[in-house]
Design an enzyme around this catalytic site. Structure first.
Site, PDB file in Angstrom:
ATOM      1  N   ASP A  23     108.547  31.389 -43.415  1.00 17.74           N
ATOM      2  CA  ASP A  23     108.061  30.525 -42.342  1.00 17.74           C
ATOM      3  C   ASP A  23     107.209  31.418 -41.444  1.00 17.74           C
ATOM      4  OD1 ASP A  23     107.618  29.057 -40.038  1.00 17.74           O
ATOM      5  OD2 ASP A  23     109.731  28.666 -39.595  1.00 17.74           O
ATOM      6  N   LYS A  86      98.416  32.432 -35.431  1.00 17.65           N
ATOM      7  CA  LYS A  86      98.390  31.267 -36.320  1.00 17.65           C
ATOM      8  C   LYS A  86      97.424  30.188 -35.804  1.00 17.65           C
ATOM      9  CE  LYS A  86     101.689  28.018 -38.440  1.00 17.65           C
ATOM     10  NZ  LYS A  86     103.131  27.713 -38.527  1.00 17.65           N
ATOM     11  N   GLU A 186     105.491  22.473 -43.736  1.00 15.37           N
ATOM     12  CA  GLU A 186     106.731  22.767 -43.015  1.00 15.37           C
ATOM     13  C   GLU A 186     107.722  21.594 -43.050  1.00 15.37           C
ATOM     14  OE1 GLU A 186     105.231  24.182 -39.256  1.00 15.37           O
ATOM     15  OE2 GLU A 186     104.408  25.971 -40.203  1.00 15.37           O
ATOM     16  N   ASP A 210     109.320  18.629 -34.964  1.00 12.57           N
ATOM     17  CA  ASP A 210     109.315  20.094 -34.903  1.00 12.57           C
ATOM     18  C   ASP A 210     108.713  20.577 -33.581  1.00 12.57           C
ATOM     19  OD1 ASP A 210     108.878  22.840 -35.212  1.00 12.57           O
ATOM     20  OD2 ASP A 210     108.397  22.677 -37.336  1.00 12.57           O
TER      21      ASP A 210
HETATM   22  P1  ADP Z   1     107.392  28.543 -33.780  1.00 15.92           P
HETATM   23  O1  ADP Z   1     107.740  27.599 -34.882  1.00 15.92           O
HETATM   24  O2  ADP Z   1     106.310  28.021 -32.889  1.00 15.92           O
HETATM   25  O3  ADP Z   1     107.123  29.915 -34.236  1.00 15.92           O
HETATM   26  P2  ADP Z   1     110.216  28.634 -32.944  1.00 15.92           P
HETATM   27  O4  ADP Z   1     110.700  27.527 -33.790  1.00 15.92           O
HETATM   28  O5  ADP Z   1     110.694  29.989 -33.266  1.00 15.92           O
HETATM   29  O6  ADP Z   1     108.640  28.623 -32.765  1.00 15.92           O
HETATM   30  O7  ADP Z   1     110.635  28.260 -31.434  1.00 15.92           O
HETATM   31  C1  ADP Z   1     110.525  29.148 -30.382  1.00 15.92           C
HETATM   32  C2  ADP Z   1     110.889  28.429 -29.099  1.00 15.92           C
HETATM   33  O8  ADP Z   1     112.259  27.976 -29.167  1.00 15.92           O
HETATM   34  C3  ADP Z   1     110.765  29.283 -27.857  1.00 15.92           C
HETATM   35  O9  ADP Z   1     110.075  28.573 -26.836  1.00 15.92           O
HETATM   36  C4  ADP Z   1     112.218  29.498 -27.448  1.00 15.92           C
HETATM   37  O10 ADP Z   1     112.346  29.656 -26.050  1.00 15.92           O
HETATM   38  C5  ADP Z   1     112.858  28.211 -27.921  1.00 15.92           C
HETATM   39  N1  ADP Z   1     114.309  28.324 -28.076  1.00 15.92           N
HETATM   40  C6  ADP Z   1     114.987  29.168 -28.875  1.00 15.92           C
HETATM   41  N2  ADP Z   1     116.319  28.997 -28.718  1.00 15.92           N
HETATM   42  C7  ADP Z   1     116.483  28.025 -27.791  1.00 15.92           C
HETATM   43  C8  ADP Z   1     117.625  27.395 -27.182  1.00 15.92           C
HETATM   44  N3  ADP Z   1     118.850  27.766 -27.491  1.00 15.92           N
HETATM   45  N4  ADP Z   1     117.407  26.419 -26.278  1.00 15.92           N
HETATM   46  C9  ADP Z   1     116.151  26.062 -25.940  1.00 15.92           C
HETATM   47  N5  ADP Z   1     115.047  26.608 -26.464  1.00 15.92           N
HETATM   48  C10 ADP Z   1     115.211  27.591 -27.375  1.00 15.92           C
HETATM   49 MG    MG Z   2     107.940  26.586 -36.608  1.00 17.68          MG
END
Ligand code: ADP
Ligand code: MG
Length: 621
Positions: A23, A86, A186, A210
């Site tokens: 991912d 990205k 995804e 998502d």
């Molecule tokens: P991407 O797919 O864009 O790379 P992610 O799926 O890794 O991103 O998501 C990252 C986001 O998730 C960040 O904004 C982070 O603060 C948020 N996040 C991670 N854990 C939590 C949580 N327990 N509660 C709320 N937000 C969260």
């Molecule tokens: Mg993602």
């Protein structure tokens, strides 16, 4: 040499070598594999953590550092710390200009449709190279954790990614030394992680919601007979958990009666507050609804309760629900027709988000699989299917080698990618490179290499009788139609004049299994040099075009320039021509940028004069 056998029906390589699922996220990236029990599992190499922040830092020797260690430089060395790459993959400057202020590093504005480049130190990087750095890190972590070489991967992309964004993702994989077995959507991966689609007799309509760090997308999938069809996608590529953090931060600034402009100048304090805001957000989701987050940074009180937090993010969450409504409308479905709602992305851990999604769809969304791992886990399952380990899954008919045409500089432009399911149709628009060009050669190739000379030529024909126009004006649509029997029809039409030509080819004729194997093996062996060579060819082509335009400009519109300007332009042109003789991509890009920068105001001047001239010619009667 190791012999790899290929299942021609699926294009899959069948060998006991591991294929990982990746991912490649905007905020975080991660890698997963199928463990010996047959279950997908994310990789946590040496306890470094599962999520690798998608951040690359370059030091003064141009050495790259990826992940949390790179993130530390966001504050101390922002111009050489690249995040959110990205968003730039497969995009031109024009595509991203509107949001250029989001990026604290230098994106080269060459005011054109060419793909963006990023400058760090004295070097220029394409988003492909930067993404490759992240992929290399993931590959290394997987190899270290699994104690085996990892050369093949399935990589996920958002469902809305277009051809060039997908191709760029593929190229990044190649550059990282990975054979990209397939690019998977995804939401498809997220569904697979929940086992949806693994039973061919099952038919389901699924919503994947998502919400990541900086992007939101919702997809509606129809799954039947092992085919995942994207019925609709919607979202906002600039909405995510970062907005929640920002809302909390602004709230604290206001609550503490601080002056935003003053605070904003103190980057360290801002960053500390931002991190605290993220901590508060996460903490509230884990605590009971009555709890209060209460911490201090110096004199600043950082307090937050669930109700306030919910109010702060309500507008943003409402926006995501509107996107869901629009997606349903596009798919011509009602919420009752949705069988499952799946949550993906770290921000769906937010209780308020879950509540609103449940309210809207009228059912509890699935979040029993960790939402920030669900996509990578699904990618690992897809990899397992491709490896031929899941005979229970119906495999689609796919084309074993990519099909494309030759473009400038002898590059292969893939129109139908390897492993595309058939029948399939794809096309792209091209134009001429020389003024008054009336014929266009269209050469069709099959293979995985970046230079057509390394691939297999299937056919060549000419689109004749294009009316003479300046370079870049004709619009030539080239369409490939590959039917279920593997017959390719290539159709070319110049849209302004309607001139057209069609040809039928049987691509796989005369190719033995061994030949296909060899072509694939070669593409794996030469993957890195191919992408590097392609980047040089692209830089050269862009430079040659600019030299041509600049020289033509001087001969046509010389009267608008001063003698000094003409001479300086010529100096820049000569410097670029010299650079072109080298094969150093960075020198060529540097000189191209110089010439571009210097000549950019000229065109405007001519336009102004032309308008002034036209006005002068007009008489008020
Ligand atoms: P991407 O797919 O864009 O790379 P992610 O799926 O890794 O991103 O998501 C990252 C986001 O998730 C960040 O904004 C982070 O603060 C948020 N996040 C991670 N854990 C939590 C949580 N327990 N509660 C709320 N937000 C969260
Ligand atoms: Mg993602």
């Amino acid at each position: 040499m190791a012999k790899i056998s290929i299942n021609l029906a699926t294009g899959a390589l069948q060998k006991e070598e591991i294929i990982v699922g990746i991912d490649l996220g905007t905020t975080n990236s991660l890698v997963a594999f199928i463990n010996p029990d047959g279950n997908p599992q994310v990789i946590n190499d040496a306890g470094k953590g599962i999520l690798v922040p998608s951040i690359v830092h370059f030091d003064e020797h141009n050495v790259a550092l990826v992940g949390s260690e790179a993130a530390c430089f966001l504050l101390t060395d922002p111009t050489n710390t690249i995040f959110s790459v990205k968003r730039l993959l497969g995009r031109s400057y024009k595509d991203v200009a509107e949001h250029a202020d989001v990026f604290s590093y230098k994106i080269i504005d060459d005011d054109s449709d060419a793909l963006v480049k990023i400058q760090a130190g004295n070097k220029f990087y394409t988003p492909i190279e930067l993404s490759a750095e992240i992929l290399k890190e993931l590959k290394a972590r997987a190899e270290h954790a699994l104690k085996t070489p990892v050369n093949r991967a399935v990589i996920t992309v958002p469902a809305y990614f277009n051809d060039s964004q997908r191709q760029a993702t593929r190229d990044a994989g190649k550059l990282a030394g990975l054979d990209v077995m397939r690019i998977v959507n995804e939401p498809t991966a997220a569904s697979l992680a929940y086992g949806i689609g693994l039973n061919p007799s099952q038919q389901k309509t699924v919503v994947v919601y998502d919400l990541g760090g900086g992007t939101f997308d919702v997809s509606i999938l129809q799954i039947q007979n092992g085919i995942f069809e994207v019925l609709a996608t919607n979202g906002n590529t600039y909405l995510g958990g970062d907005d929640f953090d920002r809302a909390i931060l602004n709230y604290w600034i206001e609550k503490n009666q601080l002056n935003f402009q003053e605070i904003a100048k103190d980057h360290v304090l801002m960053q500390t507050l931002r991190l605290k805001a993220e901590k508060a957000k996460r903490a509230l989701n884990a605590l009971s609804p009555q709890s209060l987050f209460n911490e201090q940074i110096g004199e600043i009180w950082c307090t937050l309760d669930k109700k306030t937090f919910d109010n702060l993010i309500a507008i943003k969450v409402e926006e995501t629900i509107t996107a869901c409504k629009n997606a349903l409308k596009d798919a011509d479905l009602t919420t009752e027709q949705i069988d499952e709602v799946i949550l993906g992305g770290g921000s769906t851990r937010t209780n308020y988000v879950k509540e609103k999604v449940a309210d809207f769809f009228g059912k509890i969304p699935r979040d029993d699989i960790n939402p920030d791992e669900v996509v990578a886990l699904g990618a690992a399952i897809q990899a397992d299917v491709l490896a031929g380990n899941r005979s229970d899954i119906l495999l689609l008919d796919v084309t074993p080698l990519s099909l494309g045409i030759e473009t400038m500089g002898g590059l292969m432009d893939v129109i139908i990618g390897r492993n595309s399911k058939v029948p399939t149709k794809a096309g792209r628009q091209y134009t001429t490179s020389v003024d008054g060009q009336v014929n266009m050669k269209i050469a069709v190739f099959q293979g995985e290499r970046d230079l057509v000379k390394e691939n297999r030529k299937l056919a060549e024909f000419e689109l004749k009788g294009i009316p003479a126009m300046p370079a870049g004006l004709p619009k030539v649509d080239i369409n490939f139609l590959l039917n279920a029997d593997g017959i390719l029809t290539v159709h070319a039409v110049e849209l302004r004049s309607g001139v057209k030509q069609e040809i039928e080819i049987t691509p796989s004729y005369g190719l033995s299994d061994e030949t296909v194997e060899k072509m694939l093996l070669d593409s794996i062996t030469h993957a890195k040099s191919d992408v590097a060579e392609r980047m040089i060819v692209e830089a050269k082509t862009a430079a040659e075009q600019l030299v041509y335009t600049a020289e033509r400009f001087i001969s046509k519109h010389g009267e608008f320039l001063t003698v000094a300007e003409i001479s300086e332009t010529n100096t820049h042109i000569e410097a670029l021509k010299t650079a072109l003789k080298s094969s150093d991509k960075d020198i060529i890009l540097n000189k191209t940028e110089d010439l571009n920068e210097f000549t950019r105001p000229f065109a405007e001047r001519v336009m102004d004069k032309a308008i002034a001239g036209a006005m002068k010619g007009k008489r008020v009667e």
